[in-house]
Design an enzyme around this catalytic site. Structure first.
Site, PDB file in Angstrom:
ATOM      1  CB  CYS A  80      33.013 -50.791   5.006  1.00  0.00           C
ATOM      2  SG  CYS A  80      31.344 -50.952   4.354  1.00  0.00           S
TER       3      CYS A  80
ATOM      4  CG  ASN B 228      21.538 -59.765  -4.071  1.00  0.00           C
ATOM      5  OD1 ASN B 228      20.505 -60.395  -4.293  1.00  0.00           O
ATOM      6  ND2 ASN B 228      21.981 -58.806  -4.881  1.00  0.00           N
TER       7      ASN B 228
ATOM      8  CG  HIS C 251      27.466 -51.363   5.051  1.00  0.00           C
ATOM      9  ND1 HIS C 251      28.182 -50.460   5.814  1.00  0.00           N
ATOM     10  CD2 HIS C 251      26.154 -51.076   5.275  1.00  0.00           C
ATOM     11  CE1 HIS C 251      27.333 -49.676   6.471  1.00  0.00           C
ATOM     12  NE2 HIS C 251      26.088 -50.036   6.141  1.00  0.00           N
TER      13      HIS C 251
ATOM     14  CG  HIS D 216      23.618 -53.507  -0.200  1.00  0.00           C
ATOM     15  ND1 HIS D 216      24.743 -54.158   0.271  1.00  0.00           N
ATOM     16  CD2 HIS D 216      23.396 -54.009  -1.439  1.00  0.00           C
ATOM     17  CE1 HIS D 216      25.186 -54.998  -0.645  1.00  0.00           C
ATOM     18  NE2 HIS D 216      24.375 -54.949  -1.687  1.00  0.00           N
TER      19      HIS D 216
ATOM     20  CB  CYS E 223      31.564 -47.438   6.387  1.00  0.00           C
ATOM     21  SG  CYS E 223      30.715 -48.661   7.408  1.00  0.00           S
TER      22      CYS E 223
ATOM     23  CG  ASP F 186      23.414 -49.830  -7.776  1.00  0.00           C
ATOM     24  OD1 ASP F 186      23.306 -50.733  -6.924  1.00  0.00           O
ATOM     25  OD2 ASP F 186      24.280 -49.844  -8.691  1.00  0.00           O
TER      26      ASP F 186
ATOM     27  CG  HIS G 139      30.057 -52.423   8.857  1.00  0.00           C
ATOM     28  ND1 HIS G 139      30.325 -52.161   7.525  1.00  0.00           N
ATOM     29  CD2 HIS G 139      30.386 -53.722   9.058  1.00  0.00           C
ATOM     30  CE1 HIS G 139      30.806 -53.253   6.962  1.00  0.00           C
ATOM     31  NE2 HIS G 139      30.850 -54.224   7.879  1.00  0.00           N
TER      32      HIS G 139
HETATM   33  P1  AMP Z   1      25.295 -56.383  -4.323  1.00  0.00           P
HETATM   34  O1  AMP Z   1      25.958 -56.929  -5.559  1.00  0.00           O
HETATM   35  O2  AMP Z   1      23.919 -56.923  -4.044  1.00  0.00           O
HETATM   36  O3  AMP Z   1      26.213 -56.498  -3.127  1.00  0.00           O
HETATM   37  O4  AMP Z   1      25.070 -54.847  -4.599  1.00  0.00           O
HETATM   38  C1  AMP Z   1      26.095 -53.920  -4.547  1.00  0.00           C
HETATM   39  C2  AMP Z   1      25.647 -52.748  -5.376  1.00  0.00           C
HETATM   40  O5  AMP Z   1      26.486 -51.660  -5.070  1.00  0.00           O
HETATM   41  C3  AMP Z   1      25.743 -52.972  -6.893  1.00  0.00           C
HETATM   42  O6  AMP Z   1      24.456 -52.861  -7.484  1.00  0.00           O
HETATM   43  C4  AMP Z   1      26.705 -51.889  -7.348  1.00  0.00           C
HETATM   44  O7  AMP Z   1      26.339 -51.315  -8.594  1.00  0.00           O
HETATM   45  C5  AMP Z   1      26.595 -50.877  -6.222  1.00  0.00           C
HETATM   46  N1  AMP Z   1      27.760 -50.020  -6.054  1.00  0.00           N
HETATM   47  C6  AMP Z   1      29.063 -50.391  -6.005  1.00  0.00           C
HETATM   48  N2  AMP Z   1      29.842 -49.308  -5.804  1.00  0.00           N
HETATM   49  C7  AMP Z   1      29.016 -48.244  -5.712  1.00  0.00           C
HETATM   50  C8  AMP Z   1      29.215 -46.835  -5.517  1.00  0.00           C
HETATM   51  N3  AMP Z   1      30.451 -46.308  -5.356  1.00  0.00           N
HETATM   52  N4  AMP Z   1      28.127 -46.019  -5.508  1.00  0.00           N
HETATM   53  C9  AMP Z   1      26.891 -46.541  -5.661  1.00  0.00           C
HETATM   54  N5  AMP Z   1      26.636 -47.848  -5.839  1.00  0.00           N
HETATM   55  C10 AMP Z   1      27.679 -48.688  -5.869  1.00  0.00           C
HETATM   56 ZN    ZN Z   2      30.190 -50.551   6.272  1.00  0.00          ZN
END
Ligand code: AMP
Ligand code: ZN
Length: 114
Positions: A4, A87, A98, A100, A7, A30, A46
């Site tokens: 993950c 979402n 995971h 968020h 994680c 983000d 998780h």
């Molecule tokens: P969601 O699409 O609602 O699942 O949101 C996932 C979020 O994770 C997106 O806004 C991505 O830009 C963000 N994301 C993906 N990888 C990373 C990372 N390595 N560091 C920080 N944010 C990330």
């Molecule tokens: Zn996780």
């Protein structure tokens, strides 16, 4: 969970810009911000998605909201309003499984969401 992404971020196996951390919650920036402030608030435990929240694990979710409220009071960008979004599932735009909470501030936000 081994594979993950979030994680790994909590364990600092993958770098992130950390905003806040305690024993239960991790907040980081983000990587593709859509607002002047775009943070992700996550439980260290998780939990895959919002529909997996239940009586046994929901305490951390209220704690996440307490943390967000506290952070909001410490940052000027939240003064005029802010948005928190989780979402749940592919159709809603979830891409990392995971749970968020997107924490967005520093501009106006349209409603209804797209
Ligand atoms: P969601 O699409 O609602 O699942 O949101 C996932 C979020 O994770 C997106 O806004 C991505 O830009 C963000 N994301 C993906 N990888 C990373 C990372 N390595 N560091 C920080 N944010 C990330
Ligand atoms: Zn996780």
């Amino acid at each position: 969970m081994n594979d993950c992404l979030f994680c790994k971020i909590i364990n600092e196996d993958i770098p992130s810009t950390k905003i806040y951390e305690d024993d239960k919650v991790f907040v980081f920036a983000d990587i593709e911000p859509t607002a002047p402030i775009h943070w992700l608030a996550i439980p260290k435990e998780h939990i895959e998605r919002l529909s997996d929240v239940n009586e046994a694990n929901s305490e951390v979710i209220s704690h996440i909201y307490e943390v967000i409220s506290s952070l909001a009071s410490q940052h000027e960008e939240f003064k005029n309003g802010f948005r928190v979004v989780s979402n749940c599932g592919e159709a809603a735009g979830q891409s990392v499984f995971h749970i968020h909470f997107h924490v967005l501030a520093g501009r106006d936000f349209a409603w209804p969401a797209g």
